[in-house]
Design a protein around this motif. Sequence first.
Motif, PDB file in Angstrom:
ATOM      1  N   SER A  10      12.800   0.196   1.747  1.00  0.00           N
ATOM      2  CA  SER A  10      11.925   1.379   1.707  1.00  0.00           C
ATOM      3  C   SER A  10      10.533   0.995   1.203  1.00  0.00           C
ATOM      4  N   ILE A  11      10.472   0.062   0.292  1.00  0.00           N
ATOM      5  CA  ILE A  11       9.170  -0.409  -0.195  1.00  0.00           C
ATOM      6  C   ILE A  11       8.450  -1.167   0.914  1.00  0.00           C
ATOM      7  N   SER A  12       9.170  -2.038   1.609  1.00  0.00           N
ATOM      8  CA  SER A  12       8.560  -2.786   2.728  1.00  0.00           C
ATOM      9  C   SER A  12       8.027  -1.846   3.795  1.00  0.00           C
ATOM     10  N   ALA A  13       8.788  -0.793   4.081  1.00  0.00           N
ATOM     11  CA  ALA A  13       8.347   0.177   5.090  1.00  0.00           C
ATOM     12  C   ALA A  13       7.059   0.858   4.647  1.00  0.00           C
ATOM     13  N   GLN A  14       6.956   1.206   3.374  1.00  0.00           N
ATOM     14  CA  GLN A  14       5.739   1.871   2.895  1.00  0.00           C
ATOM     15  C   GLN A  14       4.576   0.885   2.811  1.00  0.00           C
ATOM     16  N   VAL A  15       4.855  -0.373   2.512  1.00  0.00           N
ATOM     17  CA  VAL A  15       3.800  -1.395   2.550  1.00  0.00           C
ATOM     18  C   VAL A  15       3.229  -1.459   3.966  1.00  0.00           C
TER      19      VAL A  15
END
Length: 177
Positions: free
Chosen positions: A37-42
Amino acid sequence: MKFFETVFALGLVATSFAEPIPHEKRSLSQYTAVISSISAQVAVVNTATNNYIAGTVAGSVVQTASNQLVTVINTGTTNVGTYAALNTLDALALISPIQTLAGDVGDLVDDVITAKPKFVTDGLDDDVLASLQQQKTASTALATAISAKVPAALQSTAQQLAAQVTAEIQRGIDAYS
């Protein structure tokens, strides 16, 4: 005979209540979901940054995406705090996703540094610096939460991996300081 069957059944029931109730086992997939989820928001922030550089979106779009990134990281930290500790194999399985995340963050920071002249011209460079500082603070908290969930023998490795992410963010902070 019926008496012995009843006593045996009652014995089984009593034994089942005497056993500790197992807690829900948290799986590796929950940890990887946080990282994903963090990678997606990055990726969302990176797209917004590139669109800002291209002049197709306002700086406020980048700021909104950056704020959401901090929220996603903080939510991940809260969630990780509720997860059971990882075993050695599961902890080792996090290495690749965290390295991928560090690379993604590095790419984002490169683009944010490239966009600096435009952010300065638009008077948004202080906002970018503040966002990067919030991201670093949130990332450090997440790293601490995850490191606490890995076996003691791997905590040093977990901290080194986390340092890759925060080092990338620090590059951006240095560029805007």
